[in-house]
Design a protein around this motif. Structure first.
Motif, PDB file in Angstrom:
ATOM      1  N   GLN A  47     -44.970  21.290 -29.537  1.00 20.61           N
ATOM      2  CA  GLN A  47     -44.685  20.666 -28.242  1.00 20.61           C
ATOM      3  C   GLN A  47     -43.203  20.388 -28.069  1.00 20.61           C
ATOM      4  O   GLN A  47     -42.633  20.622 -26.993  1.00 20.61           O
ATOM      5  CB  GLN A  47     -45.477  19.366 -28.114  1.00 20.61           C
ATOM      6  CG  GLN A  47     -45.188  18.586 -26.830  1.00 20.61           C
ATOM      7  CD  GLN A  47     -45.794  17.193 -26.846  1.00 20.61           C
ATOM      8  OE1 GLN A  47     -46.681  16.900 -27.650  1.00 20.61           O
ATOM      9  NE2 GLN A  47     -45.319  16.325 -25.975  1.00 20.61           N
ATOM     10  N   ARG A 100     -53.399  10.831 -34.539  1.00 17.35           N
ATOM     11  CA  ARG A 100     -52.644  10.808 -33.279  1.00 17.35           C
ATOM     12  C   ARG A 100     -51.863  12.101 -33.029  1.00 17.35           C
ATOM     13  O   ARG A 100     -51.731  12.553 -31.890  1.00 17.35           O
ATOM     14  CB  ARG A 100     -51.685   9.625 -33.305  1.00 17.35           C
ATOM     15  CG  ARG A 100     -50.988   9.356 -31.976  1.00 17.35           C
ATOM     16  CD  ARG A 100     -50.090   8.140 -32.055  1.00 17.35           C
ATOM     17  NE  ARG A 100     -48.951   8.334 -32.959  1.00 17.35           N
ATOM     18  CZ  ARG A 100     -48.788   7.730 -34.137  1.00 17.35           C
ATOM     19  NH1 ARG A 100     -49.715   6.887 -34.575  1.00 17.35           N
ATOM     20  NH2 ARG A 100     -47.740   7.967 -34.897  1.00 17.35           N
ATOM     21  N   ASP A 101     -51.303  12.686 -34.085  1.00 18.54           N
ATOM     22  CA  ASP A 101     -50.422  13.837 -33.944  1.00 18.54           C
ATOM     23  C   ASP A 101     -51.084  15.091 -34.512  1.00 18.54           C
ATOM     24  O   ASP A 101     -52.220  15.055 -34.958  1.00 18.54           O
ATOM     25  CB  ASP A 101     -49.085  13.561 -34.646  1.00 18.54           C
ATOM     26  CG  ASP A 101     -48.369  12.358 -34.057  1.00 18.54           C
ATOM     27  OD1 ASP A 101     -48.443  12.178 -32.817  1.00 18.54           O
ATOM     28  OD2 ASP A 101     -47.743  11.597 -34.825  1.00 18.54           O
ATOM     29  N   ASN A 145     -60.949  12.156 -26.138  1.00 20.10           N
ATOM     30  CA  ASN A 145     -59.900  12.167 -25.119  1.00 20.10           C
ATOM     31  C   ASN A 145     -58.703  11.288 -25.477  1.00 20.10           C
ATOM     32  O   ASN A 145     -57.685  11.317 -24.773  1.00 20.10           O
ATOM     33  CB  ASN A 145     -60.465  11.702 -23.773  1.00 20.10           C
ATOM     34  CG  ASN A 145     -61.269  12.786 -23.091  1.00 20.10           C
ATOM     35  OD1 ASN A 145     -61.042  13.978 -23.302  1.00 20.10           O
ATOM     36  ND2 ASN A 145     -62.222  12.376 -22.268  1.00 20.10           N
ATOM     37  N   ASP A 146     -58.805  10.537 -26.563  1.00 19.11           N
ATOM     38  CA  ASP A 146     -57.735   9.606 -26.930  1.00 19.11           C
ATOM     39  C   ASP A 146     -56.615  10.355 -27.650  1.00 19.11           C
ATOM     40  O   ASP A 146     -56.344  10.156 -28.832  1.00 19.11           O
ATOM     41  CB  ASP A 146     -58.286   8.491 -27.814  1.00 19.11           C
ATOM     42  CG  ASP A 146     -57.259   7.393 -28.076  1.00 19.11           C
ATOM     43  OD1 ASP A 146     -56.243   7.345 -27.351  1.00 19.11           O
ATOM     44  OD2 ASP A 146     -57.468   6.599 -29.013  1.00 19.11           O
ATOM     45  N   THR A 147     -55.963  11.239 -26.925  1.00 18.57           N
ATOM     46  CA  THR A 147     -54.905  12.081 -27.465  1.00 18.57           C
ATOM     47  C   THR A 147     -54.081  12.634 -26.316  1.00 18.57           C
ATOM     48  O   THR A 147     -54.581  12.745 -25.186  1.00 18.57           O
ATOM     49  CB  THR A 147     -55.500  13.244 -28.286  1.00 18.57           C
ATOM     50  OG1 THR A 147     -54.443  14.119 -28.712  1.00 18.57           O
ATOM     51  CG2 THR A 147     -56.497  14.059 -27.473  1.00 18.57           C
ATOM     52  N   SER A 148     -52.852  12.982 -26.605  1.00 19.07           N
ATOM     53  CA  SER A 148     -52.009  13.626 -25.586  1.00 19.07           C
ATOM     54  C   SER A 148     -52.249  15.127 -25.525  1.00 19.07           C
ATOM     55  O   SER A 148     -51.702  15.811 -24.660  1.00 19.07           O
ATOM     56  CB  SER A 148     -50.531  13.357 -25.876  1.00 19.07           C
ATOM     57  OG  SER A 148     -50.153  13.924 -27.123  1.00 19.07           O
ATOM     58  N   LYS A 196     -52.897  19.071 -20.696  1.00 18.12           N
ATOM     59  CA  LYS A 196     -52.024  17.981 -21.144  1.00 18.12           C
ATOM     60  C   LYS A 196     -50.860  18.561 -21.953  1.00 18.12           C
ATOM     61  O   LYS A 196     -50.266  19.571 -21.535  1.00 18.12           O
ATOM     62  CB  LYS A 196     -52.830  16.917 -21.904  1.00 18.12           C
ATOM     63  CG  LYS A 196     -53.937  16.280 -21.043  1.00 18.12           C
ATOM     64  CD  LYS A 196     -54.543  15.031 -21.664  1.00 18.12           C
ATOM     65  CE  LYS A 196     -55.428  15.284 -22.826  1.00 18.12           C
ATOM     66  NZ  LYS A 196     -56.167  14.095 -23.278  1.00 18.12           N
ATOM     67  N   ASN A 197     -50.529  17.980 -23.082  1.00 23.28           N
ATOM     68  CA  ASN A 197     -49.371  18.442 -23.844  1.00 23.28           C
ATOM     69  C   ASN A 197     -49.650  19.670 -24.698  1.00 23.28           C
ATOM     70  O   ASN A 197     -48.793  20.077 -25.493  1.00 23.28           O
ATOM     71  CB  ASN A 197     -48.849  17.318 -24.739  1.00 23.28           C
ATOM     72  CG  ASN A 197     -48.173  16.216 -23.955  1.00 23.28           C
ATOM     73  OD1 ASN A 197     -47.844  16.390 -22.783  1.00 23.28           O
ATOM     74  ND2 ASN A 197     -47.972  15.071 -24.583  1.00 23.28           N
TER      75      ASN A 197
END
Length: 473
Positions: free
Chosen positions: A228, A372-373, A396-399, A445-446
């Motif tokens: 990203q 998270r990453d 869905n709790d992620t970028s 998203k990202n």
């Protein structure tokens, strides 16, 4: 190996080693391109290659790609050993990649024959009487293909095949860790009849070459697969160019109470640890209903512990090293960070050079990097949830949003997951890493912009030209 641009193979005084991540041995040396090489390559592609490709009829482009597909199959053993040696992928995985690369070139050749426009009913608009409208799909011009280390042949083919099918010239910038597969592909394409003026492959560091490539106005399309952070930097440099960004992810695999746990275990091993977890759609987060959490772990741990590490060229090896020692150090640091924050390493995680033993992390939560990453390494993090709604929320709790999977026999729950999880690819009763090379593949998203798969890539590597015939009464 030499690199290729301006119609010929070329060397330079400055060069760098390509090393085997499993052994540290030098596999080959390649030239270190600089900004002047970028300028020369793009100039030749734009002045000579672009018009040659734009004039080439579709049947010739298709024939070149079909011959290249056949040649990739004929050179399967050599290409597989090259992939395994430069990126550490097991020889069995490397053979699978070669087969997929041949398929991508075949699909691209077939799609070259199906590039078409449409007729528009202009008389549906006031003043449109006696006018005939139709569209043409025309090449973008010069395409930049910037590719990662983890699939050093197939992901290059996913960019180069459609670029040629659409009538573009193409500049390849392979990952500096794994340039040899791309260089061999260039040789195959030229031997298959591609004009030498229509392709270039420059080897060297992305920091030196990336800005020069992406900021050049003669490049009309950039297709990038990678992180990203780098993707965002490319978009800032690109200006008014077309871009396709295939970026990162941390794919969830959701296990509901009625799931076939043996099937989930098989999918976790296949999706979580293939290529040492260095796949953008690896299963990284296991979101498991509490009612089956303990039973699932009892089945999963022995399967993960049975994964055999070793020499990637050994037929019996299941998993090789990470691409370099520094990446193994990073993965180990992320595991340590998770345990400090309250997680537990249920199995694995031991490091030996560039090798990290497959790991299962329990009691994970969204504050940890490993959740998270994007880990891009051989570990899965297990989170326990109460029901399908909390599972969907966790997914869905992620970028990111590239691929997600759910295991359930409940059709209603499966469709709730499919409709409500923000991801470009949704798998029901299969792992998130599954991909067919013909399907539309891309994230939300990202995780990126645009779609790959030859048919869809060709659409993004062509422009629509509108033609209006003003007819008499």
């Amino acid at each position: 190996m030499d690199f290729f641009h301006s119609g010929s193979w070329q060397s330079k005084r400055e060069s760098f080693d390509v090393t085997n991540p499993a052994t540290g041995d030098v596999v080959d040396r390649v030239p270190a391109a600089d900004v002047s090489d970028v300028d020369a390559a793009i100039d030749h592609l734009d002045r000579v290659g672009r018009p040659v490709m734009a004039r080439m009829p579709a049947h010739q482009r298709a024939a070149i790609l079909l011959r290249a597909s056949q040649a990739i199959g004929e050179q399967s053993d050599l290409l597989a050993r090259t992939i395994s040696s430069e990126c550490g992928k097991t020889i069995r995985e490397a053979r699978g990649e070669v087969a997929r690369a041949a398929e991508v070139m075949r699909l691209s050749g077939e799609e070259a024959k199906r590039i078409n426009g449409e007729v528009l009913p202009l008389d549906a608009a006031a003043g449109g009487e006696h006018k005939l409208g139709f569209t043409l799909r025309v090449p973008c011009g010069v395409v930049a293909a910037i590719t990662p280390f983890n699939f050093p042949l197939n992901l290059v083919c996913h960019k180069v095949g459609p670029a040629i099918a659409a009538g573009n010239a193409v500049l390849i910038k392979p990952a500096s860790d794994t340039p040899l597969s791309s260089l061999k592909l260039v040789g195959i394409l030229i031997d298959s009849g591609l004009p030498a003026s229509a392709i270039a492959c420059l080897t060297g560091g992305g920091g030196v070459l990336g800005q020069a490539i992406c900021g050049d106005d003669r490049i009309r399309k950039i297709s990038f697969t990678g992180s990203q952070v780098v993707g965002e930097a490319i978009c800032r440099s690109a200006g008014l160019k077309r871009v396709t960004m295939e970026l990162g992810s941390n794919s969830p695999l959701v296990v509901l109470p009625d799931a076939d746990l043996d099937a989930v275990v098989a999918a976790t091993v296949a999706s979580g640890f293939a290529n040492a977890g260095q796949v953008c759609i690896s299963a990284q987060r296991l979101v498991v209903d509490r009612s089956v959490h303990d039973d699932f772990l009892q089945r999963l741990l022995p399967a993960v512990e049975a994964i055999r590490l070793g020499d990637p060229l050994d037929e019996h090896t299941d998993m090789g090293p990470l691409i370099r020692r520094s990446e193994a150090d990073r993965v180990r640091a992320w595991l340590d960070e998770a345990t400090t924050a309250g997680a537990h390493v249920a199995t694995g995680g031991e490091q030996d050079g560039a090798f990290v033993r497959p790991a299962v992390i329990t009691d994970a939560n969204s504050t940890m990097k490993i959740v998270r990453d994007e880990l891009f390494g051989p570990a899965v993090a297990v989170q326990a949830v109460a029901d399908v709604d909390t599972a969907i929320a966790a997914a869905n709790d992620t970028s990111f949003g590239l691929s997600a999977a759910v295991f359930t026999r409940d059709l209603d729950a499966a469709m709730r997951f499919a409709r409500n999880v923000d991801s470009g690819n949704i798998h029901i009763n299969g792992g998130p890493m599954w991909r067919s090379d013909l399907m539309p593949y891309g994230g939300v998203k990202n995780s990126g912009i645009g779609k790959e798969g030859p048919r869809y890539t060709i659409a993004e590597m062509t422009e629509t030209k509108m033609i209006v015939l003003h007819l008499g009464d």
